[in-house]
Design a protein around this motif. Structure first.
Motif, PDB file in Angstrom:
ATOM      1  N   LEU A  40      50.451  30.187  22.760  1.00 26.92           N
ATOM      2  CA  LEU A  40      51.364  28.670  21.973  1.00 26.92           C
ATOM      3  C   LEU A  40      50.459  28.168  20.731  1.00 26.92           C
ATOM      4  N   VAL A  41      51.036  26.792  20.765  1.00 25.28           N
ATOM      5  CA  VAL A  41      50.838  26.071  19.411  1.00 25.28           C
ATOM      6  C   VAL A  41      50.101  24.832  19.305  1.00 25.28           C
ATOM      7  N   MET A  42      49.456  24.637  19.450  1.00 30.16           N
ATOM      8  CA  MET A  42      49.131  23.003  19.184  1.00 30.16           C
ATOM      9  C   MET A  42      48.879  22.052  18.412  1.00 30.16           C
ATOM     10  N   PRO A  43      50.443  21.898  16.938  1.00 30.76           N
ATOM     11  CA  PRO A  43      49.549  21.529  15.785  1.00 30.76           C
ATOM     12  C   PRO A  43      49.855  20.174  16.214  1.00 30.76           C
ATOM     13  N   PRO A  44      49.996  19.144  15.068  1.00 33.60           N
ATOM     14  CA  PRO A  44      49.545  17.558  15.024  1.00 33.60           C
ATOM     15  C   PRO A  44      50.982  17.451  15.805  1.00 33.60           C
ATOM     16  N   GLY A  45      50.649  15.681  17.142  1.00 30.27           N
ATOM     17  CA  GLY A  45      51.867  16.054  17.653  1.00 30.27           C
ATOM     18  C   GLY A  45      52.502  16.323  19.144  1.00 30.27           C
ATOM     19  N   ARG A  46      51.583  17.360  18.799  1.00 29.70           N
ATOM     20  CA  ARG A  46      51.461  18.557  20.402  1.00 29.70           C
ATOM     21  C   ARG A  46      49.906  18.074  21.587  1.00 29.70           C
ATOM     22  N   ASP A  47      50.415  17.154  22.243  1.00 25.40           N
ATOM     23  CA  ASP A  47      49.499  16.339  22.773  1.00 25.40           C
ATOM     24  C   ASP A  47      49.263  15.709  23.930  1.00 25.40           C
ATOM     25  N   LEU A  48      48.259  16.665  24.887  1.00 20.98           N
ATOM     26  CA  LEU A  48      48.445  16.322  26.696  1.00 20.98           C
ATOM     27  C   LEU A  48      47.847  15.350  27.119  1.00 20.98           C
ATOM     28  N   VAL A  49      47.430  14.437  26.405  1.00 20.22           N
ATOM     29  CA  VAL A  49      45.777  13.252  26.376  1.00 20.22           C
ATOM     30  C   VAL A  49      45.869  12.363  25.984  1.00 20.22           C
ATOM     31  N   SER A  50      45.964  11.106  26.281  1.00 22.35           N
ATOM     32  CA  SER A  50      46.380   9.787  25.448  1.00 22.35           C
ATOM     33  C   SER A  50      47.344  10.358  23.910  1.00 22.35           C
ATOM     34  N   SER A  51      48.199   9.937  24.172  1.00 19.76           N
ATOM     35  CA  SER A  51      49.163   9.582  23.840  1.00 19.76           C
ATOM     36  C   SER A  51      51.034   9.976  24.427  1.00 19.76           C
ATOM     37  N   ASP A  52      52.047   9.675  23.527  1.00 20.64           N
ATOM     38  CA  ASP A  52      53.039   9.174  23.378  1.00 20.64           C
ATOM     39  C   ASP A  52      53.996  10.545  23.355  1.00 20.64           C
ATOM     40  N   THR A  53      53.466  12.174  23.627  1.00 17.87           N
ATOM     41  CA  THR A  53      54.150  13.153  23.249  1.00 17.87           C
ATOM     42  C   THR A  53      53.800  13.716  24.318  1.00 17.87           C
ATOM     43  N   VAL A  54      53.868  13.489  25.319  1.00 13.54           N
ATOM     44  CA  VAL A  54      53.074  13.913  26.827  1.00 13.54           C
ATOM     45  C   VAL A  54      54.386  14.842  26.622  1.00 13.54           C
ATOM     46  N   LYS A  55      55.173  13.940  27.222  1.00 16.25           N
ATOM     47  CA  LYS A  55      56.640  15.195  27.760  1.00 16.25           C
ATOM     48  C   LYS A  55      57.331  15.794  26.425  1.00 16.25           C
TER      49      LYS A  55
END
Length: 271
Positions: A64-79
């Motif tokens: 998997l790849v986690m560029p800016p905008g993919r976050d599971l912590v303190s983020s509004d892009t969790v879903k």
């Protein structure tokens, strides 16, 4: 242990055309596994890849790849991030990978200071947000600690064991272990029963074995904890602007990318 190589050694993002050219070479050199990054859903066709790899006798792993905008912590892009990780699991099932591996917690390069209480809260949030991903598929999620320059959340095996739910595995990468662990072999032993994937490269991100890393101690530790997955060479090319910038690869790390793979394979076979 089977031996593999990530297509990032040559290209990013992976496409069907790239895979059709690379996979026969990888199989011909004698690798057992080819590692397939899912940078963006739709970059390559997993059904087409599965057919090709079956013809060549290659197994697959998925990263998997986690560029800016993919976050599971303190983020509004969790879903959106959870949806992406579930997609990676679906792809892994199609190509026959037992794992998806990578830093499934925060965008690479995102760092912030945390008190002890804030870190504990971040870990609790991470566990909660990983749960639907882990429950989505029998494919195992292997979460990778990164070095301090790429994340402030999970740098060591000890932190990962503290942060992750028990049904999440660990992905260990020699490059990061060499920076963050006082004793990489001891870190492997501490993660006994949790290691789901292992990536290898030289300490400069180049060819395994052409460095000062204690490879015999590291592989002995993996055998001692009964790790049964592959060792996959993960390195990058300086000739691709996007990946060179993301991975800070500013110069060639081997005489050629093919040499990095072939010489790395020959070394790993001696261990």
């Amino acid at each position: 242990m089977n031996l593999g190589v990530n297509t990032w050694v040559w290209t990013s993002p992976l496409t069907d055309r790239d895979l059709a050219a690379l996979a026969p070479k990888v199989a011909g050199w004698g690798f057992d596994v080819i590692e397939l990054p899912v940078e963006r859903p739709g970059d390559w066709d997993p059904a087409r890849a599965a057919d090709l790899l079956t013809q060549l006798g290659l197994a697959a792993t998925v990263v998997l790849v986690m560029p800016p905008g993919r976050d599971l912590v303190s983020s509004d892009t969790v879903k959106e991030t959870q949806d992406y990780l579930m997609h990676c699991m679906d792809v892994a099932e199609i190509v026959g990978s037992h794992v998806i591996a990578g830093p499934a917690y925060s965008a690479v390069g995102r760092t912030w200071r945390m008190s002890g209480e804030e870190r504990a809260a971040a870990y609790a949030e991470l566990r909660e947000n990983l749960k639907p991903v882990i429950d989505h598929s029998p494919v195992r999620l292997a979460v990778e600690p990164l070095n301090r320059y790429e994340t402030s959340l999970l740098n060591t095996v000890e932190q990962a064991l503290d942060a992750l739910p028990e049904d999440a595995g660990l992905a260990l990468d020699v490059y990061h272990l060499n920076i963050e662990e006082k004793d990489p072999a001891a870190a492997v032993r501490a993660a006994a029963g949790r290691i789901a994937h292992v990536q290898v490269c030289g300490t400069d991100r180049g060819t395994p074995g052409q460095d000062r890393f204690d490879w015999p101690a590291f592989t002995a530790a993996l055998r001692a904890v009964s790790y049964e997955g592959p060792l996959v060479i993960e390195s990058f090319t300086a000739h691709n602007q996007t990946i060179a910038t993301a991975a800070s690869i500013w110069r060639p790390l081997a005489p050629s990318q093919d040499a990095l793979a072939v010489d790395g394979l020959a070394f790993l076979r001696t261990l």
